[in-house]
Scaffold this active site. Structure first.
Site, PDB file in Angstrom:
ATOM      1  N   GLN A 186      23.563 -18.240 -22.380  1.00 39.98           N
ATOM      2  CA  GLN A 186      23.242 -17.988 -20.998  1.00 39.98           C
ATOM      3  C   GLN A 186      22.394 -18.863 -20.412  1.00 39.98           C
ATOM      4  O   GLN A 186      21.148 -19.239 -21.033  1.00 39.98           O
ATOM      5  CB  GLN A 186      22.669 -16.412 -20.835  1.00 39.98           C
ATOM      6  CG  GLN A 186      23.594 -15.320 -20.948  1.00 39.98           C
ATOM      7  CD  GLN A 186      24.155 -15.048 -22.532  1.00 39.98           C
ATOM      8  OE1 GLN A 186      23.346 -15.450 -23.151  1.00 39.98           O
ATOM      9  NE2 GLN A 186      25.312 -14.330 -22.627  1.00 39.98           N
ATOM     10  N   ASP A 195      32.159 -16.979 -15.989  1.00 45.01           N
ATOM     11  CA  ASP A 195      31.401 -15.571 -15.224  1.00 45.01           C
ATOM     12  C   ASP A 195      30.175 -16.170 -14.325  1.00 45.01           C
ATOM     13  O   ASP A 195      29.208 -15.768 -14.418  1.00 45.01           O
ATOM     14  CB  ASP A 195      30.871 -14.829 -16.418  1.00 45.01           C
ATOM     15  CG  ASP A 195      31.864 -14.377 -17.142  1.00 45.01           C
ATOM     16  OD1 ASP A 195      33.063 -14.444 -17.134  1.00 45.01           O
ATOM     17  OD2 ASP A 195      31.462 -13.761 -18.367  1.00 45.01           O
ATOM     18  N   ARG A 226      36.868 -11.544 -13.772  1.00 47.97           N
ATOM     19  CA  ARG A 226      37.377 -10.674 -14.826  1.00 47.97           C
ATOM     20  C   ARG A 226      36.589  -9.285 -14.771  1.00 47.97           C
ATOM     21  O   ARG A 226      35.582  -9.316 -14.171  1.00 47.97           O
ATOM     22  CB  ARG A 226      37.145 -11.239 -16.116  1.00 47.97           C
ATOM     23  CG  ARG A 226      35.248 -11.367 -16.526  1.00 47.97           C
ATOM     24  CD  ARG A 226      35.246 -12.027 -18.086  1.00 47.97           C
ATOM     25  NE  ARG A 226      33.945 -12.215 -18.380  1.00 47.97           N
ATOM     26  CZ  ARG A 226      33.186 -11.215 -18.979  1.00 47.97           C
ATOM     27  NH1 ARG A 226      33.697 -10.097 -18.935  1.00 47.97           N
ATOM     28  NH2 ARG A 226      31.948 -11.532 -19.340  1.00 47.97           N
TER      29      ARG A 226
END
Length: 346
Positions: free
Chosen positions: A158, A202, A262
């Site tokens: 991340q 994402d 998603r």
């Protein structure tokens, strides 16, 4: 006695004047598509008369953005400008919960940047910029996490550029740069006007109730993985939860192939309306690869999108092509109650 023609002329003129007065009094904050929301307009609408200057070269009250924010008293109740002059500010910046009503004004997203480099197993910890105070506005600033992506799908992957975790937050003409998990739009009502957002996997995620108007979304190819990345990963978890990402009149383009979104929760809600979709969007459009349950409650939808990536052939069977009536509640500024808190919108 007045002639019918003069009577009609008088009443038509009165009607026009009435309409003009109505528009001026009711639509002063709702700007037409040709108007650019600039910093002086926002300052005027907010009625701000206090400015704290930040200059990396020492020509302001502070050289550090965080130092300027720290100087604002807890429980601040009046809007204050933190003017961040041009430069690359290499620091992590946090606007804490007890310091609302901050207008962080840059000199343009190509001139003022907040940059850090950190990957972490914790999205929040990795964030270059964090805002947790309600009533916050940023204008003309780039937020960047330049950490290398690392190994795909590991716990250290991340690298968040901005963590938005407060109600009534707006970004005008800003930019967000990273690869994996660029913009953590965590919670609250948010408005993004003419912003640039870049990433590969994402890179817009969370459970915010947010409108992205005229966003430039740039996809960075990630050659390490065979599964495609996704522009969004929205995490609405119940039917009654008022969250969802709404993209209006922007464009999605770049390198490689990605999904529009998603499902990160059973009720994930994302809508792309009147948006240009380049061929970087794969034919399926949407995926539920991270969520193994039923797809019947997913709200992954498009409305009058265009471009080579907008073809409906091959779209995921649960995705929707909305009608004008179906999309109307979502593309209105009322979706985020914007008339009650935004200084301006387009």
């Amino acid at each position: 006695m007045a002639s019918p023609r003069s009577w009609l002329s008088f009443h038509v003129s009165s009607f026009i004047v009435t309409i003009l007065i109505f528009c001026l009094s009711h639509c002063a904050l709702c700007l037409d598509g040709q108007t650019v929301v600039d910093s002086p307009l926002l300052t005027e609408k907010l009625g701000i008369n206090r400015t704290i200057k930040v200059d990396i070269n020492g020509n302001g009250e502070f050289k550090s953005i965080q130092a300027a924010i720290d100087s604002i008293p807890e429980g601040n109740s009046k809007w204050v400008i933190v003017h961040v002059r041009k430069g690359i500010y290499r620091e992590k910046v946090h606007v804490p919960q007890n310091k609302p009503y901050i207008f962080m004004r840059g000199n343009g997203r190509g001139k003022t940047a907040i940059v850090w480099s950190q990957s972490s197993e914790d999205n929040i910890d990795s964030a270059t910029f964090k805002v947790e105070a309600h009533d916050f506005i940023a204008f003309g600033i780039s937020f960047k996490n330049e950490a290398p992506t690392g190994i795909a799908y590991t716990s250290q992957n991340q690298s968040v550029a901005a963590f938005v975790a407060a109600d009534k937050v707006a970004f005008y003409h800003c930019a967000f740069y990273s690869t994996h998990n660029t913009l953590f739009d965590y919670k609250g009502r948010h408005y993004y006007e003419s912003c640039y957002i870049q990433g590969s996997i994402d890179f817009i995620f969370g459970r915010g109730r947010s409108i992205f108007h005229k966003a430039d979304i740039f996809v960075v190819d990630d050659k390490r993985v065979t599964i495609k990345g996704s522009v969004t990963a929205q995490n609405r978890e119940s039917e009654g939860e008022m969250s969802g990402f709404i993209f209006i009149k922007g464009k999605v383009y770049g390198i490689g192939g990605v999904y529009l979104g998603r499902a990160k929760g059973p009720y994930s809600r994302v809508i792309f309306a009147e948006t240009y979709l380049s061929k970087t969007i794969v034919p399926e459009g949407w995926t539920n690869w991270s969520y193994d349950g039923s797809t019947k409650d997913l709200y992954h939808a498009e409305y009058e999108c265009h471009g080579p990536g907008a073809l409906t052939t091959g779209r995921a069977p649960w995705s929707r092509q909305l009608t004008k009536e179906e999309v109307a509640p979502f593309i209105s500024i009322d979706y985020i109650d914007g008339k009650n808190w935004l200084p301006a919108w387009v």
